[in-house]
Design a protein around this motif. Sequence first.
Motif, short mmCIF file in Angstrom:
data_model
loop_
_atom_site.label_atom_id
_atom_site.label_comp_id
_atom_site.label_asym_id
_atom_site.label_seq_id
_atom_site.Cartn_x
_atom_site.Cartn_y
_atom_site.Cartn_z
N ALA A 296 39.21 3.62 73.37
CA ALA A 296 38.39 2.53 73.90
C ALA A 296 38.92 1.15 73.55
CB ALA A 296 36.96 2.67 73.38
N ASP A 298 41.34 -2.22 73.39
CA ASP A 298 42.17 -2.98 74.33
C ASP A 298 43.39 -3.57 73.64
OD1 ASP A 298 42.93 -4.13 76.74
OD2 ASP A 298 41.88 -5.99 76.30
N SER A 361 45.16 -4.86 78.56
CA SER A 361 44.61 -5.12 79.88
C SER A 361 45.15 -6.41 80.49
CB SER A 361 43.08 -5.20 79.80
OG SER A 361 42.69 -6.24 78.92
N THR A 521 41.26 5.02 89.10
CA THR A 521 40.76 3.66 88.89
C THR A 521 41.65 2.63 89.57
OG1 THR A 521 41.93 3.61 86.75
CG2 THR A 521 39.59 4.21 86.72
N HIS A 552 31.77 -4.98 86.25
CA HIS A 552 32.71 -4.38 85.30
C HIS A 552 32.67 -5.07 83.94
CE1 HIS A 552 35.13 -1.60 87.84
NE2 HIS A 552 34.59 -2.32 88.79
N ARG A 553 32.45 -6.38 83.94
CA ARG A 553 32.54 -7.11 82.69
C ARG A 553 31.91 -8.47 82.87
NH1 ARG A 553 37.14 -7.25 85.53
NH2 ARG A 553 38.20 -9.24 85.83
N ASP A 567 42.06 0.31 83.92
CA ASP A 567 41.96 0.95 82.61
C ASP A 567 41.16 2.25 82.73
OD1 ASP A 567 41.63 1.71 80.01
OD2 ASP A 567 40.70 -0.15 79.35
N ARG A 570 37.38 3.58 80.25
CA ARG A 570 35.95 3.56 80.57
C ARG A 570 35.54 4.79 81.36
NH1 ARG A 570 33.53 -1.38 79.74
NH2 ARG A 570 34.94 -3.09 79.24
N HIS A 577 31.86 4.73 75.77
CA HIS A 577 32.92 3.73 75.64
C HIS A 577 32.49 2.53 74.81
CE1 HIS A 577 35.44 0.29 76.83
NE2 HIS A 577 36.40 1.19 76.98
N ARG A 578 31.32 1.99 75.10
CA ARG A 578 30.90 0.77 74.40
C ARG A 578 30.65 1.01 72.92
NH1 ARG A 578 25.32 -0.20 73.90
NH2 ARG A 578 23.97 1.49 74.66
N ALA A 581 34.26 1.46 71.32
CA ALA A 581 35.02 0.21 71.28
C ALA A 581 34.74 -0.59 70.02
CB ALA A 581 34.71 -0.63 72.52
#
Length: 664
Positions: A296, A298, A361, A521, A552-553, A567, A570, A577-578, A581
Amino acid sequence: MTTTTLAVLVPLLPFLGAAAGLLLGRSAPGFVRPLAVVPTLASLVLAVLVAARQGGGRAVDAVTELTPTGSVPVELALHIDGFAALVAILVGTVAACVQIYSTGYLRDDPRYASYAALVSLFTSAMFLVVYSGDLMVLLVGWEVMGICSYFLVGHYWETPEARAASLKAFLVTKLGDVPFLIGLLALATEAGSFRITRILGAVADGSLDHPTVIALLLLAGVAGKSAQFPLHTWLPDAMAGPTPVSALIHAATMVAAGVYFVARLLPLFEASRAAMVVLAVMAAVTMVGSALAALAQDDIKRVLAYSTIGQLGYMTGALATGDRGAAVFHLLSHGAFKALLFLAAGVIIHAAGTNSLAAMSRMRGLRDRVPDAYWTMTVALLALAAIPPFSGFFSKESVLGAAEHVATGHTEHAPGAAGWTVLVAALLTALLTAAYATRMWLLAFRGRGAEAPDHGRQPVVMNAVLWVLALPSLALGGLAFRLLPDWFDGHDLAPTLTTSVLGTGVALVGGIVTYAAWRHTSALADRTPLGAVAAHPEGDAGLVEAEAIAAHRPAYGDLASAPDPSDPGRLLLGPLHRHAAVGFHLDAVYTTLFVRPVQAGANLVRFLDREVVDTYVRAAGGLPRLLGAAVRRAQTGNVQTYVSALLAGTVVLAVAAVLVATGA
């Protein structure tokens, strides 16, 4: 020279290089780089000579008592067996590569002299840990590494992240070191010595009264130093330091110290079945949890940090099955490919020109710009994913084989529950490791983020070091299990069919599924405004605020900060995932359970000190001042006033005397 003399020089030379570098760093800056590189290279050569003379046979022992310390003496002792000889070569190799690499990576750094000296001191301390035959001397090297890590992680002290990371690394490892020290003292008291050979003799004789308590106390220190659950949280944050420091800490020093310590004293831990089960559970939770967290992340260095935690979990898992040969074999293999991964990541960061662009990313078009890092990192990631014939396959297979032997009852060195725990967790981690290794390769070299500015080619020494480390990452495993069984207590390191098929199978599944998720994705991103923005950074910036991106964000102020929409992490982790992370919120748990209560207690003490204690102190000083002021007012200097007061006092005394007499 004798083998003992050579062994003494191995940690001594980097120490002298560190002292000279600190003394001459300002007055003779031209000597800084030679003083950093030459002593470390010389130590590597001497470590190879020591290993050649030791030959994997009988251990080399030497001892001298410096000064009497009471009933339990502290001795300057060496104990060099096959494990110590090989680990010392690993330490020297990685340290030399890091020092050479740093001459290019930090060539314009104004604090390079102190940095290089601290790396040399760090290396010397790890050599001391590896060769020491006395636990108190080992503890000296253990603690010196902790101090050096504090300064090296905080090298960029101008940034709040580096300052916080260095303090966190120091405090968390010290949290484990306190019970570790208590365990060492208890062990020495029961065994009557700090000497490793005598302690192992006492274990063999069954003369230890509390092996479980001692083993659990020691495991607390091991968990802190080797970043195992639950004291692993400092290691991902330590990525705020220079990338070569990360390579040194993760590959050959500090985090390897805890694993190596348990390998040295493994019979002590085997004397307690409870301790072996605890070690197995700690390894299993560490392996699986860190692999999920890595999937998870980045930041490329945080991925590698969690990867290190998981691979150390493999080593402690091997120790939990009673097989120190498999643990040290994986330590050696991991040291090579993990150092390569960090140094290759450093090349990528150097190419981008800033550490802030380590986010995968945001990477784009790096394959052609850093070809050396591309090819060597590919080799290292294949080794990390345990794909044959790369080194990680053979060493990870030895861990799986050891767990399978214990689980099926072929050995009695550890409980069967420990074997099953390690085996299941190791196979699941192999799946996840291949997944995050594949994801890292795809995002770093085939990413769709905003392209970083091109800062030209990297110094030759940086690329040369990558190829040096690529060789053992490719060939070490195949050579080791054929040529070095005598160095591992005669343990057969050859892969077994069952675990080889299982381990390789789950790794391939992890890689293939991740690649399929990335393709999915990527195709989805191409059909959305998000994909259009990511694919065309020069496009309409207003699309950044579009609903597709917001789904998405959070909205980003500029396109360069927008994560890669392709990515696969997710998609693979889903709602997990959250949580993964942020390391499953373990830092938040520690903040609630420990940090805030300590801060509340400190605030209470400060309040009591300021408002209560200081009030009494101020009152104690204020009362004499008031009395003095009153007396000062009475001293007017007027004789008539004094006579009047005297007469008034006489009258009062006379009246009082009459009243007393009348009452009598």
